[in-house]
Design an enzyme around this catalytic site. Structure first.
Site, PDB file in Angstrom:
ATOM      1  N   HIS A  37       0.827  -1.190   0.000  1.00  0.00           N
ATOM      2  CA  HIS A  37       0.000   0.000   0.000  1.00  0.00           C
ATOM      3  C   HIS A  37       0.870   1.251   0.000  1.00  0.00           C
ATOM      4  O   HIS A  37       1.882   1.330   0.669  1.00  0.00           O
ATOM      5  CB  HIS A  37      -0.960   0.051   1.201  1.00  0.00           C
ATOM      6  CG  HIS A  37      -0.419  -0.607   2.436  1.00  0.00           C
ATOM      7  ND1 HIS A  37      -1.197  -1.391   3.248  1.00  0.00           N
ATOM      8  CD2 HIS A  37       0.812  -0.609   2.985  1.00  0.00           C
ATOM      9  CE1 HIS A  37      -0.464  -1.842   4.255  1.00  0.00           C
ATOM     10  NE2 HIS A  37       0.745  -1.376   4.117  1.00  0.00           N
ATOM     11  N   ILE A  41       4.697   1.964   5.933  1.00  0.00           N
ATOM     12  CA  ILE A  41       4.375   1.747   7.342  1.00  0.00           C
ATOM     13  C   ILE A  41       3.914   3.041   8.002  1.00  0.00           C
ATOM     14  O   ILE A  41       2.965   3.058   8.781  1.00  0.00           O
ATOM     15  CB  ILE A  41       5.601   1.184   8.098  1.00  0.00           C
ATOM     16  CG1 ILE A  41       5.902  -0.251   7.624  1.00  0.00           C
ATOM     17  CG2 ILE A  41       5.362   1.201   9.601  1.00  0.00           C
ATOM     18  CD1 ILE A  41       4.796  -1.243   7.919  1.00  0.00           C
ATOM     19  N   SER A 200      11.429   0.882  25.590  1.00  0.00           N
ATOM     20  CA  SER A 200      10.909   2.224  25.904  1.00  0.00           C
ATOM     21  C   SER A 200      11.378   3.278  24.919  1.00  0.00           C
ATOM     22  O   SER A 200      11.555   4.439  25.262  1.00  0.00           O
ATOM     23  CB  SER A 200      11.325   2.638  27.321  1.00  0.00           C
ATOM     24  OG  SER A 200      12.723   2.899  27.379  1.00  0.00           O
ATOM     25  N   GLY A 290      12.601  -2.207  18.713  1.00  0.00           N
ATOM     26  CA  GLY A 290      13.240  -1.642  17.535  1.00  0.00           C
ATOM     27  C   GLY A 290      12.780  -2.276  16.242  1.00  0.00           C
ATOM     28  O   GLY A 290      11.910  -3.152  16.221  1.00  0.00           O
ATOM     29  N   ASP A 330      14.601   4.106   6.175  1.00  0.00           N
ATOM     30  CA  ASP A 330      14.918   3.118   7.211  1.00  0.00           C
ATOM     31  C   ASP A 330      15.892   2.054   6.729  1.00  0.00           C
ATOM     32  O   ASP A 330      16.759   1.604   7.471  1.00  0.00           O
ATOM     33  CB  ASP A 330      13.640   2.433   7.706  1.00  0.00           C
ATOM     34  CG  ASP A 330      12.752   3.357   8.519  1.00  0.00           C
ATOM     35  OD1 ASP A 330      13.118   4.531   8.684  1.00  0.00           O
ATOM     36  OD2 ASP A 330      11.690   2.903   8.981  1.00  0.00           O
ATOM     37  N   HIS A 463       4.083  36.435  22.727  1.00  0.00           N
ATOM     38  CA  HIS A 463       3.533  36.185  24.065  1.00  0.00           C
ATOM     39  C   HIS A 463       2.008  36.256  23.995  1.00  0.00           C
ATOM     40  O   HIS A 463       1.454  37.124  23.330  1.00  0.00           O
ATOM     41  CB  HIS A 463       4.046  37.249  25.038  1.00  0.00           C
ATOM     42  CG  HIS A 463       3.422  37.149  26.403  1.00  0.00           C
ATOM     43  ND1 HIS A 463       3.835  36.240  27.346  1.00  0.00           N
ATOM     44  CD2 HIS A 463       2.408  37.861  26.964  1.00  0.00           C
ATOM     45  CE1 HIS A 463       3.110  36.381  28.438  1.00  0.00           C
ATOM     46  NE2 HIS A 463       2.226  37.366  28.236  1.00  0.00           N
TER      47      HIS A 463
END
Length: 484
Positions: A37, A41, A200, A290, A330, A463
């Site tokens: 697709h 990912i 984590s 991972g 990746d 601000h």
């Protein structure tokens, strides 16, 4: 239809489709080979749908704490099926958008799995549709009739952008039932009452944050001494304090030694620091240890393309050691982030065009984790800056001194900046707190422009905004902080 291209991209994820679009813009005849697709990912099972889930959790959190804002909401609840449905609809909309962009830019989409069969420019690429891995497209984005598929194609330049998949540890293989990867965690049939998250990093913490906010009993097990190991230690410590305040259980310096699956859940044996052991039980376990590059089955080994630690080895422009073959995203190594892949793809194509482009600077790639509170960073941590031999000036500003953060009811957080004491160069910036994933780009731009502390100190920040914490952290590094 012609079967010869200037640039052929293998993989239709963020890196691949962005590289293809940029190639088409530069006048290259371009094609993308995709087996499942468009959007990869990231759009289908990663960045986008997880953010949709986390948004639902955020709204639910506010509803549960409406009294803190002077509002009254009676017993808020949720339907997991509807939460997941919304997430998939968001994903589907964006994937459909990628298909539109391919058509708009006259990019051919070839459905199937690609394999390089000859080294050098113009080498043929074979595309097959296997029985076990035939294209699987979201129902709302079916493969258009008459599109290209199985066959042999030629291209002067081939860019490999095949992404990555979840890393699997021996003995703790996901089964889709009791042991999940992010695929299963993204589409739960029902809310588990309890779960254990192994790892984590960004993926693990985001799912831990989502499920905890939605009411599950969650325990995170991390092998290293610090959660979110790539982040600055001080920022990670603040984040951990907030996670634990929300009821998240965290074990660091802890290794998952064994997982036993039962009828009602999993029993996990954890080895902690000092040789101690602990047994945890939960309905589900999420493996978030991972990801690894998808380098198999592409013909890389036969062609002599160099790999390193499970990824394709490249120079700063995506070029491999084999002429005419490139890699981005990746599959080309860490950091494994969608925005890195997109930028890498653009650099690669522009270099092929002969344009004067700078190589990827990995120290200027921001990282974002969309937990509650959010975490974002760019550049060196304080520890890494010192390890690199820098004498540093460090500035800090806590969110409880910021008017906008207090008005939002989000006073927990901090902005931290790290400068070279001799030159004033901004070496790193690290934030934890509300909306910091939207703030970090200011520091990314500053680093890209080689901004020093002087320019940042004399910049007028609006601000009341959360961005004022960024300014104050710079001021603090040089003894000029105002609101602290």
């Amino acid at each position: 239809m012609a079967d010869t291209y200037d640039i052929l991209v293998i993989g239709g994820g963020p890196g691949g489709y962005v590289a293809a679009i940029r190639a088409a813009q530069l006048g290259f005849k371009t094609a993308v080979v995709e087996r499942e697709h468009l959007g990869g990912i990231c759009l289908n099972w990663g960045c986008i749908p997880t953010k949709a889930l986390l948004r639902s959790a955020e709204i639910f959190h506010y509803a549960e704490n409406a009294q803190n804002y002077g509002l009254k909401i009676e017993k808020p609840s949720f339907e997991m099926e509807a939460v997941v449905k919304r997430s998939r609809q968001v994903s589907g909309q964006l994937c459909g958008g990628v298909g539109y962009l391919m058509k708009k830019n006259k990019i051919d989409v070839i459905w199937g799995e690609a394999k390089l069969t000859k080294a050098g420019k113009g080498g043929p690429v074979e595309v097959t549709v296997g029985k076990s891995k035939k294209p699987v497209v979201e129902p709302q984005n079916p493969v258009p009739k008459g599109t290209l598929g199985e066959g042999t194609y030629k291209s002067k330049h081939v860019i490999v952008a095949t992404g990555a998949r979840p890393r699997v540890l021996p003995g703790i293989e996901p089964d889709g039932d009791r042991i999940w990867t992010y695929f299963e965690a993204m589409k739960p049939k029902a809310m588990p009452k309890s779960l254990i998250v192994m790892g984590s990093g960004a993926i693990g913490i985001e799912f831990a944050s989502f499920y905890r906010t939605m009411g599950a009993d969650v325990t995170v097990v991390e092998l290293l001494p610090q959660i979110m190991p790539v982040e600055d230690a001080e920022i990670a410590k603040i984040a951990r304090k907030q996670f634990e305040k929300q009821g998240l259980k965290i074990l660091t310096d802890a290794k998952v030694a064994k997982v036993e699956k039962g009828r009602d859940g999993v029993t996990v044996s954890v080895e902690t620091k000092g040789g101690k052991s602990e047994t945890l039980k939960a309905e589900r376990l999420i493996s978030a240890v991972g990801v690894q590059g998808n380098i198999e089955g592409l013909g890389l080994e036969e062609l002599g393309v160099e790999t390193e630690r499970g990824c394709i080895k490249i120079d700063g422009f995506g070029k491999t050691n084999v002429e005419g073959i490139y890699a981005i995203g990746d599959v080309a190594g860490p950091p494994m982030l969608a925005h890195k892949a997109e930028h890498e793809g653009t650099i690669c194509v522009e270099k092929i065009k002969g344009m004067d482009v700078h190589p990827m600077k990995k120290t200027e790639i921001p990282g974002c984790t969309y937990c509650q509170p959010q975490v974002a960073s760019v550049g060196l941590t304080e520890a890494k800056a010192k390890e690199a031999g820098h004498e540093v000036k460090v500035g800090r500003f806590t969110f409880n001194g910021n008017g906008k953060a207090i008005a939002l009811g989000e006073p927990e957080g901090m902005a931290k900046t790290i400068f070279d004491a001799k030159t004033g160069e901004l070496l790193g910036a690290h934030l934890v707190g509300a909306e910091v994933t939207e703030l970090i780009q200011g520091f990314v731009i500053a680093m890209g422009l080689e901004t020093t502390e002087e320019e940042l100190i004399h910049t007028c920040f609006p601000h009341p905004t959360l961005s004022e914490t960024m300014h104050e952290s710079v001021l603090d590094a040089y003894g000029k902080v105002i609101h602290l």
